[in-house]
Design a protein around this motif. Structure first.
Motif, mmCIF file in Angstrom:
data_model
loop_
_atom_site.group_PDB
_atom_site.id
_atom_site.type_symbol
_atom_site.label_atom_id
_atom_site.label_comp_id
_atom_site.label_asym_id
_atom_site.label_seq_id
_atom_site.Cartn_x
_atom_site.Cartn_y
_atom_site.Cartn_z
ATOM 1 N N ASP A 276 0.810 -1.218 0.000
ATOM 2 C CA ASP A 276 0.000 0.000 0.000
ATOM 3 C C ASP A 276 0.845 1.271 0.000
ATOM 4 O O ASP A 276 0.336 2.357 0.278
ATOM 5 C CB ASP A 276 -0.925 -0.004 1.226
ATOM 6 N N VAL A 277 2.132 1.125 -0.330
ATOM 7 C CA VAL A 277 3.038 2.282 -0.371
ATOM 8 C C VAL A 277 3.256 2.686 -1.829
ATOM 9 O O VAL A 277 3.764 1.906 -2.632
ATOM 10 C CB VAL A 277 4.391 1.948 0.295
ATOM 11 N N ASP A 278 2.869 3.922 -2.173
ATOM 12 C CA ASP A 278 2.928 4.355 -3.569
ATOM 13 C C ASP A 278 4.346 4.304 -4.148
ATOM 14 O O ASP A 278 4.539 3.927 -5.299
ATOM 15 C CB ASP A 278 2.379 5.782 -3.707
ATOM 16 N N ASP A 279 5.324 4.702 -3.357
ATOM 17 C CA ASP A 279 6.695 4.782 -3.880
ATOM 18 C C ASP A 279 7.542 3.596 -3.427
ATOM 19 O O ASP A 279 8.738 3.730 -3.188
ATOM 20 C CB ASP A 279 7.356 6.091 -3.449
ATOM 21 N N ARG A 280 6.941 2.405 -3.314
ATOM 22 C CA ARG A 280 7.656 1.273 -2.729
ATOM 23 C C ARG A 280 8.878 0.869 -3.544
ATOM 24 O O ARG A 280 9.838 0.361 -2.985
ATOM 25 C CB ARG A 280 6.723 0.079 -2.534
ATOM 26 N N LEU A 281 8.850 1.080 -4.883
ATOM 27 C CA LEU A 281 10.009 0.706 -5.696
ATOM 28 C C LEU A 281 11.251 1.456 -5.231
ATOM 29 O O LEU A 281 12.305 0.858 -5.003
ATOM 30 C CB LEU A 281 9.738 0.982 -7.173
ATOM 31 N N PHE A 282 11.122 2.778 -5.082
ATOM 32 C CA PHE A 282 12.281 3.590 -4.710
ATOM 33 C C PHE A 282 12.486 3.637 -3.197
ATOM 34 O O PHE A 282 13.606 3.804 -2.725
ATOM 35 C CB PHE A 282 12.122 5.013 -5.268
ATOM 36 N N ARG A 283 11.402 3.473 -2.437
ATOM 37 C CA ARG A 283 11.538 3.534 -0.981
ATOM 38 C C ARG A 283 12.087 2.234 -0.406
ATOM 39 O O ARG A 283 12.898 2.259 0.522
ATOM 40 C CB ARG A 283 10.181 3.850 -0.354
ATOM 41 N N TYR A 284 11.629 1.090 -0.958
ATOM 42 C CA TYR A 284 12.005 -0.202 -0.385
ATOM 43 C C TYR A 284 12.785 -1.122 -1.333
ATOM 44 O O TYR A 284 13.853 -1.610 -0.989
ATOM 45 C CB TYR A 284 10.755 -0.954 0.080
ATOM 46 N N ILE A 285 12.231 -1.368 -2.513
ATOM 47 C CA ILE A 285 12.762 -2.436 -3.364
ATOM 48 C C ILE A 285 14.194 -2.171 -3.791
ATOM 49 O O ILE A 285 15.092 -3.014 -3.576
ATOM 50 C CB ILE A 285 11.867 -2.668 -4.591
ATOM 51 N N LEU A 286 14.445 -1.022 -4.414
ATOM 52 C CA LEU A 286 15.804 -0.747 -4.889
ATOM 53 C C LEU A 286 16.819 -0.668 -3.747
ATOM 54 O O LEU A 286 17.917 -1.241 -3.851
ATOM 55 C CB LEU A 286 15.814 0.534 -5.738
ATOM 56 N N PRO A 287 16.494 0.003 -2.624
ATOM 57 C CA PRO A 287 17.444 -0.014 -1.500
ATOM 58 C C PRO A 287 17.695 -1.421 -0.946
ATOM 59 O O PRO A 287 18.832 -1.747 -0.580
ATOM 60 C CB PRO A 287 16.766 0.875 -0.448
ATOM 61 N N LEU A 288 16.650 -2.250 -0.878
ATOM 62 C CA LEU A 288 16.839 -3.623 -0.396
ATOM 63 C C LEU A 288 17.710 -4.424 -1.355
ATOM 64 O O LEU A 288 18.567 -5.209 -0.936
ATOM 65 C CB LEU A 288 15.482 -4.311 -0.223
ATOM 66 N N GLU A 289 17.495 -4.238 -2.652
ATOM 67 C CA GLU A 289 18.325 -4.949 -3.630
ATOM 68 C C GLU A 289 19.791 -4.559 -3.483
ATOM 69 O O GLU A 289 20.687 -5.410 -3.499
ATOM 70 C CB GLU A 289 17.832 -4.659 -5.049
#
Length: 429
Positions: free
Chosen positions: A67-80
């Motif tokens: 439910d987070v609009d910017d999850r790609l830049f907020r979570y996914i890319l940093p986690l990768e």
């Protein structure tokens, strides 16, 4: 189910090694009297399903930040960047392979990082697959320069050169994340090797705007100018093609991997599947990554695929169920360049088969086998999965992977992800 989509009641199939040797109706001929027999007990035997585009290791991101609009830049890319390494890729792939086998998917076209480890897990599991080394100009987990990325691609190509089930592939992430110079370099690699290329194409409106601003054309036209628009290209999504784009795709004999569920979840609209298929463009069903579409089974794709086309066309008759099953099997096999080997039950083809139980009341009565598969069947109805004549699962028991260890390893990685997410959220406050 053969190329003409004929269904056979009370049939038999003879398998010799990894191939379908013969088939017929009623009792097998006397020449097979001494062969090993397995009675399917009235269940449905059909071609294994073909997932024409996914990111198996991203099972580790499933359900994260929904439910987070910017999850790609907020979570996914940093986690990768922080946590995705070869070990994490192997663990995530094993979880995805286990899910795929249990859902009747026998062939997978995958693109991610550390694809040599993806190939290793597919080999271990017994699945058939195309493994695509992702090339991208952002901070990728396994390469910091394009030269490093191409070195990984060359090593992947060499490693699986003679593998009976695994095919190496180049996977430029998308036109905007590689650019024309890298796309041309990939085209030269494809010319040299004859191997497939996988790429997200015409997927987002931002991508289309980028191409128009930077290059004065569409991304499909850019792919054509760089030599990538070819029969060995697996074009993922193709959400926003122009009429001239579709003409090019048809003329170049490019296959399209359609991800109905992930497209719908992202609110991107409805891909012009009916228009593509009218132009004789092969369109295969696909799941996309588990982060985007959540599941790796094609049962979850079939109903949305036809429903969205019915909504777009305003008629119940759009994209009939039989066509949808084709898109999950023989048409998807054509998209990834393996239609001569898999996707239908025909003499001489590989014995990639699944057994679908008819036991659940949810499936009955059956007036139309195709609508039953599209609208009523679910992954747990699959009780047997075979690749190249080898059972990978029987009676819902996967024989090639350790289910308990696979789940335990994935939960460990998920714990690391959760701790990193807390760090990210605290830094954002």
């Amino acid at each position: 189910m053969d190329a003409a989509m004929q269904d056979v009641e009370n049939g038999w199939i003879a398998i010799d090694g990894d191939q379908i040797e013969a088939m017929g109706i009623g009792e097998p001929p006397a020449e097979y009297a001494d062969a090993d027999h397995e009675d399917m007990g009235g269940d449905l035997v059909m071609p294994g399903m073909v997932n024409s585009h996914c990111h198996l290791p991203m099972t580790l991101f499933r359900g994260l930040g929904e439910d987070v609009d910017d999850r790609l830049f907020r979570y996914i890319l940093p986690l990768e960047r922080a946590l995705v390494d070869a070990n994490a890729v192997e663990i995530g792939t094993r979880l995805g392979a286990l899910e795929s086998i249990r859902a009747g998917v026998t062939t997978i076209a995958d693109m991610y990082y550390f694809e040599d480890r993806v190939g290793d897990v597919l080999h271990e599991s017994g699945l058939r697959g195309i493994v695509g080394q992702t090339l991208a100009n952002f901070a990728a987990p396994d390469h910091s320069t394009m030269d490093e990325g191409f070195a990984r691609l060359d090593a992947l190509t060499e490693k699986f050169a003679d593998h009976p089930l695994i095919v190496a592939s180049a996977a430029p992430h998308a036109p905007y994340s590689t650019g024309p110079e890298v796309m041309s370099r990939v085209a030269e690699w494809a010319d040299r090797t004859g191997l497939p290329v996988q790429m997200h194409l015409a997927e987002t409106r931002d991508e289309i705007a980028w191409a128009q601003k930077e290059h004065g054309c569409t991304t499909v036209e850019l792919a054509d100018k760089t030599g990538l628009l070819r029969p060995t290209l697996i074009a993922a999504h193709v959400m926003y093609p122009t009429e001239s784009d579709l003409d090019l795709i048809a003329e170049r004999d490019v296959g399209v991997a359609h991800n109905a569920r992930s497209n719908g979840k992202a609110g991107r609209g409805i891909a012009p599947v009916l228009t593509m298929r009218k132009r004789n463009i092969a369109v295969g069903l696909a799941t996309d990554g588990p982060m985007s579409g959540n599941t790796l089974d094609l049962f979850a794709q079939m109903a949305p695929a036809t429903m969205f086309q019915k909504i777009a066309a305003g008629t119940r008759g759009a994209l009939p169920c039989q066509d949808v099953v084709r898109m999950a099997t023989i048409e998807a096999a054509e998209v990834i360049g393996l239609g001569h080997l898999i996707g239908s039950i025909e003499i001489g083809k590989q014995a990639d088969l699944i057994r679908v139980s008819m036991a659940d009341p949810r499936l009955h009565p059956i007036y139309d086998i195709w609508s039953m598969l599209v609208f009523a069947a679910i992954p747990t109805d699959v009780v047997g999965t075979m690749v190249a004549g080898r059972w990978l699962m029987q009676d819902r028991e996967v024989q090639t992977l350790d289910t308990d260890k696979t789940l335990a390893d994935a939960l460990q990685i998920a714990g690391r992800f959760s701790r990193q997410i807390r760090i990210i959220d605290e830094a954002a406050r």
